[in-house]
Design a protein around this motif. Structure first.
Motif, PDB file in Angstrom:
ATOM      1  N   SER A 138       0.858  -1.190   0.000  1.00  0.00           N
ATOM      2  CA  SER A 138       0.000   0.000   0.000  1.00  0.00           C
ATOM      3  C   SER A 138       0.896   1.242   0.000  1.00  0.00           C
ATOM      4  N   ASP A 139       0.267   2.391  -0.277  1.00  0.00           N
ATOM      5  CA  ASP A 139       1.028   3.644  -0.259  1.00  0.00           C
ATOM      6  C   ASP A 139       1.703   3.869   1.090  1.00  0.00           C
ATOM      7  N   THR A 140       0.974   3.603   2.165  1.00  0.00           N
ATOM      8  CA  THR A 140       1.572   3.902   3.476  1.00  0.00           C
ATOM      9  C   THR A 140       2.711   2.931   3.788  1.00  0.00           C
ATOM     10  N   GLU A 141       2.556   1.675   3.369  1.00  0.00           N
ATOM     11  CA  GLU A 141       3.663   0.726   3.595  1.00  0.00           C
ATOM     12  C   GLU A 141       4.909   1.169   2.823  1.00  0.00           C
ATOM     13  N   LEU A 142       4.671   1.568   1.570  1.00  0.00           N
ATOM     14  CA  LEU A 142       5.805   2.023   0.758  1.00  0.00           C
ATOM     15  C   LEU A 142       6.425   3.295   1.333  1.00  0.00           C
ATOM     16  N   ALA A 143       5.554   4.188   1.814  1.00  0.00           N
ATOM     17  CA  ALA A 143       6.053   5.444   2.400  1.00  0.00           C
ATOM     18  C   ALA A 143       6.957   5.137   3.592  1.00  0.00           C
ATOM     19  N   ALA A 144       6.560   4.153   4.397  1.00  0.00           N
ATOM     20  CA  ALA A 144       7.379   3.780   5.563  1.00  0.00           C
ATOM     21  C   ALA A 144       8.740   3.263   5.102  1.00  0.00           C
ATOM     22  N   ASP A 145       8.733   2.385   4.088  1.00  0.00           N
ATOM     23  CA  ASP A 145       9.994   1.827   3.593  1.00  0.00           C
ATOM     24  C   ASP A 145      10.879   2.914   2.986  1.00  0.00           C
ATOM     25  N   LEU A 146      10.250   3.803   2.215  1.00  0.00           N
ATOM     26  CA  LEU A 146      11.035   4.844   1.548  1.00  0.00           C
ATOM     27  C   LEU A 146      11.629   5.808   2.589  1.00  0.00           C
ATOM     28  N   ALA A 147      10.815   6.196   3.566  1.00  0.00           N
ATOM     29  CA  ALA A 147      11.319   7.103   4.611  1.00  0.00           C
ATOM     30  C   ALA A 147      12.509   6.461   5.307  1.00  0.00           C
ATOM     31  N   HIS A 148      12.411   5.167   5.570  1.00  0.00           N
ATOM     32  CA  HIS A 148      13.513   4.463   6.234  1.00  0.00           C
ATOM     33  C   HIS A 148      14.771   4.473   5.356  1.00  0.00           C
ATOM     34  N   ALA A 149      14.596   4.176   4.080  1.00  0.00           N
ATOM     35  CA  ALA A 149      15.755   4.162   3.166  1.00  0.00           C
ATOM     36  C   ALA A 149      16.385   5.551   3.073  1.00  0.00           C
ATOM     37  N   MET A 150      15.551   6.580   3.087  1.00  0.00           N
ATOM     38  CA  MET A 150      16.081   7.944   2.995  1.00  0.00           C
ATOM     39  C   MET A 150      16.781   8.349   4.286  1.00  0.00           C
TER      40      MET A 150
END
Ligand code: SF4
Ligand code: FE2
Length: 624
Positions: A138-150
């Motif tokens: 989902s968008d929120t799951e991806l947002a969590a992963d992306l924020a972590h990677a950043m």
């Protein structure tokens, strides 16, 4: 009577300076004057106060000391001072980026009401850049992963930033070979502070090269993160109509100004300003509406995404308050003069600071956090509306009509205007209809007549069929001068005019705020990739005609480090070391394929840029 046309080219600026004199409000120009003559040692970068054995200074004429107490010579002192300017600039952009990543993480956790994923497409694109598993998320799951990677980009867990992989391969190989590949956003800034401590790096060449790495951690790191996460949260800008100059303030409405850089606060104020309850309250108080306008880069962010009008650039910030028509100014950080609170005391304007890391005299501090942002935004807009009653009509002065303009030219929007690929732009460049493209960027500085540097240089470039992309205060200056209307194509040379008219675009494209200079890098990278060459082979240039800030130093260095020849309108404090000057203006060409030049006269700067563009065209065999 003082001739204010010597200070600023703008009509609103001149008229409001007159009113400031009448209201006995002191402005940046008077304080600047009071500082004259500037200290010659500092101007040349020859003073050092890095340690407590000093301060020390080097005599440029060779009659006094040639070394500081520690033994540092002119080259070391100049290189250390310059390095610390880059570090401060990179830190500012990158910390701004970090604040956005924090909001993205909070959105993913459901802890940031008032924010959402504005562009799921961009979220997915960026997830792809980071090689994240996208399928079934989902968008929120991806947002969590992306924020972590950043978040990891900021630290020391890796050998190079992931975001830099967006630069063309020849550039990446070059950076690797030179040892200037940025490893961590915070790491490079922190290492610069370490290297410039007394007794660490005393090799001025290596210090300058670390300056390159530090600036790259900003341009292809922190700034690019700031731009991309802003797009994810608030949407990718599309061409949008707006208005600019002090005429955007409305005599019969509640005027609220957002000033600073990060869209995190200003976006929630935008939501609150259209709240029906608050609009009703404004009517009750006798106002015809709530008029939200921007200043500086947070204004550019709102203008790019929502067409919110723009009151002015850096040197106009005090004068916006002198209109007497501002109910509230809300600031976040960067480029906010500490004088603003005291200017506001002459009027009814409420001054609000919002960031835990930015305090200002005579402002009320109301701290924004993602969890409470929307509620706080509503409270503040309500207070602004209530303040309308305290406005003194005798003090209101809004003597100009706003100028129409178009903004919103993200890379995505530019490509869309071209039909989805950079090919038509490349064809136009190959055919010589467009000779090349220049990023005109940066601030205002009272050392240069306000807006003159930006506007005159831009006019000379478009006249000669050079497309201009601009950001920050430069973009506001060019918009005020009417250069961001499709009709401005009439001012362009025949080739550029033809292309602009065919596409219905202005010859000067508003690319965004100062962190959005990263958009210019991404576009340059896309053009280089499409042609199968390095960025340094392209007929491109950068210019910062009126720069003042440490952030602009970092921007200039990452432009050059990315292979873009860059002309500054204001001399940086480096003339105390002819070695450093030689490296930046000549030596870097062999190493990195681009250099700096310094030329305050915009006509002469245009000639330098045109000569460079024609040279690159010839080398590419375009006019054979
Ligand atoms: Fe003086 Fe060296 Fe200390 Fe700088 S670092 S203040 S030049 S002793
Ligand atoms: Fe800016």
């Amino acid at each position: 009577k003082k001739d204010f046309s010597k200070l600023t080219t703008t009509k609103d600026g001149q008229l409001l300076l007159e009113k400031a004199a009448h209201d006995q409000v002191e402005t940046v120009w008077e304080r600047f004057e009071a500082q004259q003559p500037h200290c010659g040692f500092c101007e040349m970068g020859l003073s050092c106060r890095i340690c407590a054995m000093g301060p020390c200074r080097i005599d440029p004429f060779g009659e006094g000391p040639s070394r500081g107490a520690c033994g540092a010579d002119a080259d070391i002192i100049v290189a250390r001072n310059l390095g610390r300017m880059v570090a401060a600039g990179a830190a500012a952009h990158s910390d701004h980026g970090r604040d956005l990543v924090e909001v993205l993480a909070k959105v993913a956790q459901g802890k940031a009401p008032g924010y959402k994923i504005g562009s799921p497409e961009k979220l997915r694109t960026l997830a792809g850049v980071y090689g994240l598993e996208i399928e079934g998320k989902s968008d929120t799951e991806l947002a969590a992963d992306l924020a972590h990677a950043m978040e990891e980009e900021y630290g020391t867990r890796q050998e190079r930033l992931t975001m830099v992989n967006r630069a063309p391969d020849p550039r990446l190989e070059l950076w690797e070979k030179l040892g200037v590949m940025p490893r961590g956003v915070d790491r490079e800034t922190s290492e610069m502070m370490h290297r410039t401590h007394m007794g660490v790096d005393n090799d001025w060449v290596r210090l300058c090269l670390h300056g390159v790495r530090n600036a790259l951690s900003d341009g292809w790191g922190g700034s690019l993160i700031a731009t991309e996460v802003s797009d994810i949260l608030f949407g990718v800008p599309k061409p949008t109509k707006s208005q600019v100059n002090l005429g955007v303030l409305k005599e019969d409405q509640v005027n609220i100004i957002v000033h600073g850089h990060n869209p995190v606060v200003s976006e929630t104020i935008t939501l609150a300003a259209s709240d029906p309850d608050l609009l009703a309250l404004a009517e009750q108080k006798g106002a015809k509406g709530i008029n939200l306008v921007g200043l500086c880069c947070t204004g550019n962010e709102l203008l790019m995404r929502h067409g919110i009008p723009m009151a002015g650039n850096h040197l106009m910030s005090e004068l916006t308050l002198v209109t007497g028509a501002v109910e509230m100014m809300i600031v976040d950080y960067q480029c906010i003069m500490p004088s603003l609170g005291s200017v506001a005391t002459c009027y009814h304007t409420k001054m609000i600071s919002t960031s835990d890391k930015a305090g200002f005299p005579q402002m009320e501090h109301r701290e924004f956090h993602p969890e409470i942002a929307l509620d706080l935004a509503r409270e503040l807009v309500k207070e602004a509306v209530e303040n309308y009653e305290l406005r003194n009509p005798d003090k209101v002065y809004l003597p100009v009509e706003p100028v129409e303009m178009y903004g919103g030219f993200s890379v995505e929007a530019i490509l869309e205007a071209l039909g989805g690929t950079p090919t038509p732009l490349i064809e136009a460049i190959k055919a010589g209809k467009i000779r090349g493209a220049v990023g005109v960027v940066g601030c205002n500085n009272p050392k240069i007549k306000h807006d003159l540097g930006h506007v005159e240089l831009t006019k000379r470039l478009i006249e000669n069929d050079i497309l201009v992309l601009d950001t920050g205060c430069a973009a506001v200056a060019n918009a005020k001068a009417g250069l961001k209307l499709p009709e401005a194509a009439e001012l362009a040379g025949p080739g550029l005019k033809e292309i602009c008219q065919a596409l219905g675009i202005p010859p000067v494209l508003h690319v965004g705020s100062c962190v959005d200079n990263s958009r210019i890098l991404v576009l340059a990278g896309a053009l280089a990739d499409a042609l199968g060459v390095d960025i340094s082979a392209l007929p491109l240039a950068g210019a910062a005609p009126e720069w003042y800030s440490e952030k602009a130093v970092s921007i200039g260095v990452y432009f050059v480090a990315s292979g873009v020849y860059t002309v500054l309108g204001v001399m940086p404090p480096i003339t105390g070391s002819m070695n450093v000057v030689g490296l930046l203006t000549k030596g870097l060409d062999d190493v990195i394929g681009a250099t700096f030049d310094v030329e305050p006269d915009p006509d002469k700067a245009a000639l330098l840029i045109r000569a460079h563009i024609e040279k690159k065209r010839k080398e590419l065999g375009l006019d054979a």
